[in-house]
Design an enzyme around this catalytic site. Sequence first.
Site, mmCIF file in Angstrom:
data_model
loop_
_atom_site.group_PDB
_atom_site.id
_atom_site.type_symbol
_atom_site.label_atom_id
_atom_site.label_comp_id
_atom_site.label_asym_id
_atom_site.label_seq_id
_atom_site.Cartn_x
_atom_site.Cartn_y
_atom_site.Cartn_z
ATOM 1 N N HIS A 97 0.903 -1.272 -0.102
ATOM 2 C CA HIS A 97 -0.008 -0.076 -0.127
ATOM 3 C C HIS A 97 0.792 1.160 0.074
ATOM 4 O O HIS A 97 1.878 1.225 0.387
ATOM 5 C CB HIS A 97 -0.864 0.068 0.977
ATOM 6 C CG HIS A 97 -0.272 0.578 2.537
ATOM 7 N ND1 HIS A 97 -0.267 1.741 2.784
ATOM 8 C CD2 HIS A 97 0.147 -0.181 3.480
ATOM 9 C CE1 HIS A 97 0.608 1.803 3.977
ATOM 10 N NE2 HIS A 97 0.765 0.715 4.459
ATOM 11 N N CYS A 98 0.250 2.243 -0.474
ATOM 12 C CA CYS A 98 0.851 3.730 -0.508
ATOM 13 C C CYS A 98 -0.011 4.374 0.128
ATOM 14 O O CYS A 98 -0.892 4.142 1.243
ATOM 15 C CB CYS A 98 1.403 4.238 -1.905
ATOM 16 S SG CYS A 98 0.070 4.284 -3.238
ATOM 17 N N TRP A 99 -0.231 5.948 -0.107
ATOM 18 C CA TRP A 99 -1.013 6.800 0.303
ATOM 19 C C TRP A 99 -2.419 6.664 0.010
ATOM 20 O O TRP A 99 -3.288 6.493 0.854
ATOM 21 C CB TRP A 99 -0.418 8.206 0.600
ATOM 22 C CG TRP A 99 -1.238 9.177 0.732
ATOM 23 C CD1 TRP A 99 -1.850 10.450 -0.020
ATOM 24 C CD2 TRP A 99 -2.188 9.476 1.888
ATOM 25 N NE1 TRP A 99 -2.818 11.041 0.741
ATOM 26 C CE2 TRP A 99 -2.844 10.588 2.049
ATOM 27 C CE3 TRP A 99 -1.978 8.836 3.267
ATOM 28 C CZ2 TRP A 99 -3.685 11.258 2.944
ATOM 29 C CZ3 TRP A 99 -2.819 9.141 4.449
ATOM 30 C CH2 TRP A 99 -3.658 10.291 4.105
ATOM 31 N N GLY A 102 -2.176 4.705 -5.119
ATOM 32 C CA GLY A 102 -1.839 5.353 -6.509
ATOM 33 C C GLY A 102 -0.459 4.442 -7.138
ATOM 34 O O GLY A 102 -0.470 3.297 -7.123
ATOM 35 N N TYR A 126 -3.511 3.873 2.372
ATOM 36 C CA TYR A 126 -3.342 4.216 3.988
ATOM 37 C C TYR A 126 -4.337 5.170 4.039
ATOM 38 O O TYR A 126 -4.895 5.151 5.326
ATOM 39 C CB TYR A 126 -2.067 4.883 4.110
ATOM 40 C CG TYR A 126 -1.801 5.202 5.598
ATOM 41 C CD1 TYR A 126 -1.584 4.127 6.780
ATOM 42 C CD2 TYR A 126 -2.003 6.542 5.964
ATOM 43 C CE1 TYR A 126 -1.458 4.588 8.003
ATOM 44 C CE2 TYR A 126 -1.886 6.761 7.383
ATOM 45 C CZ TYR A 126 -1.540 5.885 8.464
ATOM 46 O OH TYR A 126 -1.418 6.012 9.876
#
Length: 262
Positions: A97-99, A102, A126
């Site tokens: 996962h990222c923010w 994306g 996140y």
Amino acid sequence: MAVRPIDIEKFIGLSEQHPVLDVRSPGEYHHAHIPGAHSFPLFDDDERKEVGTAYKQINREKAIKIGLDYFGPKMRPLVEQAEAIAEKSGSRTLLVHCWRGGMRSAGVAWLLDLYGYTVYTLAGGYKAYRNWVVAQFTIPYQCKVLGGFTGSGKTETLHALQALKEPIIDLEGLAHHKGSAFGNLGQPIQPSQEQFENILAQLLFKIHTEHAYVWVEDESRRIGLVNIPAPLFEQMRKSKVYFLDIPFSERLQFIVSGYGKF
């Protein structure tokens, strides 16, 4: 094979068995992260800032090209880091996962999928996880609140209950603070408010799926520098209190034995 985006509920479930790779920058991870997640940054803090600035001030394509300049030389090290994590966990499935779910998570997930791992990404990133965290505090819980004056040994009693297989949450332990005038003595640095909430939410979620109630210690809303989330605190205020009635002399001796060395 193909990368599979999944929602937060499924992501949380799979995270109990498979490694979580947080591909945000080290600064983002240090501030707060999913408990147990590995820091697996695609960009360092300066690189992230450069890519983000290009995205906002120029265009998406320019940001992608700058990102690829940094991504290319990191491909092998990232694969080798993932190998070490996967080998230690004994799993060939990785959660990424990222923010916001994306380009960062998409790029790393593509690489690891290409290398042969089963890869799931978190839809919404996140940010979706944080929405899930906040929602946990609005769920009705049956709290059993352990009360008593300072020095009554409430935390020790809470841990004794845990030894008897009772479901407990040690709020002071999570906050790294004893919640009294002496509360920060001998304690590690407190987590950020966001990280405190992340840890607390996952404990509540796990307990709620297995038990009808949870023991907590009677607290002020503020524990050192962190706060119990308002919806949960209101539930605690309305719950039955089991008060430890300990004589003053015994409480005084307990306080001196615990804090006298400071």
